[in-house]
Design an enzyme around this catalytic site. Sequence first.
Site, PDB file in Angstrom:
ATOM      1  N   THR A   1      -2.516  -4.471  16.468  1.00 31.12           N
ATOM      2  CA  THR A   1      -2.206  -3.801  15.189  1.00 31.12           C
ATOM      3  C   THR A   1      -3.280  -4.257  14.197  1.00 31.12           C
ATOM      4  OG1 THR A   1      -0.868  -5.661  14.442  1.00 31.12           O
ATOM      5  CG2 THR A   1       0.301  -3.930  15.666  1.00 31.12           C
TER       6      THR A   1
ATOM      7  N   TYR B   1       1.801 -20.643  10.574  1.00 30.63           N
ATOM      8  CA  TYR B   1       2.348 -19.375  11.070  1.00 30.63           C
ATOM      9  C   TYR B   1       3.490 -19.650  12.067  1.00 30.63           C
ATOM     10  CZ  TYR B   1       2.745 -14.766  13.188  1.00 30.63           C
ATOM     11  OH  TYR B   1       3.241 -13.572  13.642  1.00 30.63           O
TER      12      TYR B   1
ATOM     13  N   ARG C   1       0.865  -1.193   0.000  1.00 33.14           N
ATOM     14  CA  ARG C   1       0.000   0.000   0.000  1.00 33.14           C
ATOM     15  C   ARG C   1       0.899   1.240   0.000  1.00 33.14           C
ATOM     16  NH1 ARG C   1      -3.683  -1.833   4.991  1.00 33.14           N
ATOM     17  NH2 ARG C   1      -1.631  -2.634   5.566  1.00 33.14           N
TER      18      ARG C   1
HETATM   19  P1  NDP Z   1       0.109  -5.323  10.432  1.00 28.78           P
HETATM   20  O1  NDP Z   1      -0.877  -6.148   9.676  1.00 28.78           O
HETATM   21  O2  NDP Z   1      -0.367  -4.114  11.132  1.00 28.78           O
HETATM   22  O3  NDP Z   1       1.335  -4.934   9.474  1.00 28.78           O
HETATM   23  C1  NDP Z   1       1.861  -5.849   8.565  1.00 28.78           C
HETATM   24  C2  NDP Z   1       2.690  -5.092   7.538  1.00 28.78           C
HETATM   25  O4  NDP Z   1       3.288  -6.035   6.645  1.00 28.78           O
HETATM   26  C3  NDP Z   1       1.871  -4.133   6.719  1.00 28.78           C
HETATM   27  O5  NDP Z   1       2.568  -2.927   6.583  1.00 28.78           O
HETATM   28  C4  NDP Z   1       1.741  -4.831   5.364  1.00 28.78           C
HETATM   29  O6  NDP Z   1       1.705  -3.860   4.319  1.00 28.78           O
HETATM   30  C5  NDP Z   1       3.071  -5.582   5.323  1.00 28.78           C
HETATM   31  N1  NDP Z   1       3.053  -6.694   4.375  1.00 28.78           N
HETATM   32  C6  NDP Z   1       2.325  -7.836   4.435  1.00 28.78           C
HETATM   33  N2  NDP Z   1       2.572  -8.604   3.353  1.00 28.78           N
HETATM   34  C7  NDP Z   1       3.479  -7.911   2.594  1.00 28.78           C
HETATM   35  C8  NDP Z   1       4.119  -8.166   1.365  1.00 28.78           C
HETATM   36  N3  NDP Z   1       3.893  -9.287   0.656  1.00 28.78           N
HETATM   37  N4  NDP Z   1       4.981  -7.260   0.884  1.00 28.78           N
HETATM   38  C9  NDP Z   1       5.226  -6.119   1.573  1.00 28.78           C
HETATM   39  N5  NDP Z   1       4.661  -5.825   2.749  1.00 28.78           N
HETATM   40  C10 NDP Z   1       3.778  -6.711   3.243  1.00 28.78           C
HETATM   41  O7  NDP Z   1       0.768  -6.337  11.470  1.00 28.78           O
HETATM   42  P2  NDP Z   1       1.977  -6.152  12.517  1.00 28.78           P
HETATM   43  O8  NDP Z   1       2.554  -4.811  12.485  1.00 28.78           O
HETATM   44  O9  NDP Z   1       1.466  -6.683  13.810  1.00 28.78           O
HETATM   45  O10 NDP Z   1       2.984  -7.232  11.933  1.00 28.78           O
HETATM   46  C11 NDP Z   1       4.339  -6.954  11.604  1.00 28.78           C
HETATM   47  C12 NDP Z   1       5.171  -8.195  11.856  1.00 28.78           C
HETATM   48  O11 NDP Z   1       5.101  -8.523  13.233  1.00 28.78           O
HETATM   49  C13 NDP Z   1       4.720  -9.447  11.110  1.00 28.78           C
HETATM   50  O12 NDP Z   1       5.883 -10.129  10.673  1.00 28.78           O
HETATM   51  C14 NDP Z   1       3.984 -10.266  12.187  1.00 28.78           C
HETATM   52  O13 NDP Z   1       4.033 -11.635  11.915  1.00 28.78           O
HETATM   53  C15 NDP Z   1       4.802  -9.902  13.394  1.00 28.78           C
HETATM   54  N6  NDP Z   1       4.190 -10.098  14.704  1.00 28.78           N
HETATM   55  C16 NDP Z   1       2.982  -9.519  15.024  1.00 28.78           C
HETATM   56  C17 NDP Z   1       2.452  -9.690  16.295  1.00 28.78           C
HETATM   57  C18 NDP Z   1       1.119  -9.136  16.686  1.00 28.78           C
HETATM   58  O14 NDP Z   1       0.500  -9.659  17.635  1.00 28.78           O
HETATM   59  N7  NDP Z   1       0.648  -8.066  16.057  1.00 28.78           N
HETATM   60  C19 NDP Z   1       3.193 -10.421  17.330  1.00 28.78           C
HETATM   61  C20 NDP Z   1       4.445 -10.977  16.876  1.00 28.78           C
HETATM   62  C21 NDP Z   1       4.925 -10.784  15.622  1.00 28.78           C
HETATM   63  P3  NDP Z   1       0.843  -3.936   2.974  1.00 28.78           P
HETATM   64  O15 NDP Z   1      -0.377  -4.749   3.282  1.00 28.78           O
HETATM   65  O16 NDP Z   1       0.573  -2.488   2.673  1.00 28.78           O
HETATM   66  O17 NDP Z   1       1.772  -4.572   1.991  1.00 28.78           O
HETATM   67  C1  8X3 Z   2       1.585 -12.876  16.611  1.00 30.40           C
HETATM   68  C2  8X3 Z   2       1.290 -13.316  17.986  1.00 30.40           C
HETATM   69  O1  8X3 Z   2       0.050 -15.055  19.368  1.00 30.40           O
HETATM   70  O2  8X3 Z   2      -1.019 -14.301  17.326  1.00 30.40           O
HETATM   71  O3  8X3 Z   2       2.813 -13.375  16.176  1.00 30.40           O
HETATM   72  O4  8X3 Z   2       0.878 -15.767  17.227  1.00 30.40           O
HETATM   73  S1  8X3 Z   2       0.254 -14.684  17.969  1.00 30.40           S
END
Ligand code: NDP
Ligand code: 8X3
Length: 255
Positions: free
Chosen positions: A191, A156, A38
């Site tokens: 998030t 995942y 995006r």
């Molecule tokens: P969000 O969904 O808020 O953000 C995810 C981001 O990843 C977005 O900016 C999205 O952008 C981008 N993204 C997804 N797929 C692609 C792609 N193919 N190419 C480029 N960008 C991509 O989630 P979070 O901020 O929570 O997640 C960020 C990271 O943290 C992830 O790796 C997630 O697994 C990890 N995580 C999250 C946790 C949680 O509980 N929230 C806990 C632990 C880890 P766009 O769609 O614009 O491309």
């Molecule tokens: C994101 C946290 O607990 O949904 O990595 O797997 S959980």
Amino acid sequence: MRPEHPIVLITGASSGFGEAMARLLASQGCHLALGARRVERVQALADELIKAHGIKAYAGAVDTRVTASVDAFVAAAAEQLGGLHVLVANAGLASGTYKLWETPDEDLEAMLRTNVEGVVKTIRAGLPHLRQAGWGHIFFIGSTAGHQPYEGGSVYCASKFGVKAMAQSLRLEVNGEQIRVTSVDPGMAETEFSDVRLKDRDKAKAVYQGVKALSAYDVAECIRWCLMLPDHVNIDEVLVKCVDQASVHKVHRRA
Ligand code: NDP
Ligand code: 8X3
């Protein structure tokens, strides 16, 4: 030595952790390369942060699943900003809560291609620029799901166990260079993650019901701390959860 104004590339900067990192690191004087699919979101963020903090920022469309897209984004970022010092391979997602045998190909591919292959492609493209600078820091974004598997999370969890393995391998592989390798592994954080995973706003809200979950800024603060430590200090892994989450399976919820 760490540059006074490190140039930081962040994938997945259009929401959640990536956006919060961009905001926090801009306030610390870092220059930024912000990527996501995006692109309008990352462009607006870059414009805002340039104005607010007087930093340099490049925004670009990137799909981390696609080699040519990653290579083009990284090359353009390095050219526009004059190099790269820090890579944050943050883009990632969970798709569904399927049992292993129920997982559709589409969701399987989305998670493995983004969370594993996308991380490799991002670091593979970015690392030569860190080497050229003679100083670098690479951040993986793992998860508690990479420490403790849970039902409905097999793919995942596999992807985040993979992230942990890649961080550990890479740290061995760059040993002897001034390149730090850190994995930041959060528990539940509010998030867009659950919106993307569950594709239903009410179900996503329910995940955090009664819980004071981590915020994206809590996770960004972990990155800032690791980055600002003296050059000889490497934080291998930050496992960070909210107080209400004792483990993947034990979360305290208020009525
Ligand atoms: P969000 O969904 O808020 O953000 C995810 C981001 O990843 C977005 O900016 C999205 O952008 C981008 N993204 C997804 N797929 C692609 C792609 N193919 N190419 C480029 N960008 C991509 O989630 P979070 O901020 O929570 O997640 C960020 C990271 O943290 C992830 O790796 C997630 O697994 C990890 N995580 C999250 C946790 C949680 O509980 N929230 C806990 C632990 C880890 P766009 O769609 O614009 O491309
Ligand atoms: C994101 C946290 O607990 O949904 O990595 O797997 S959980």
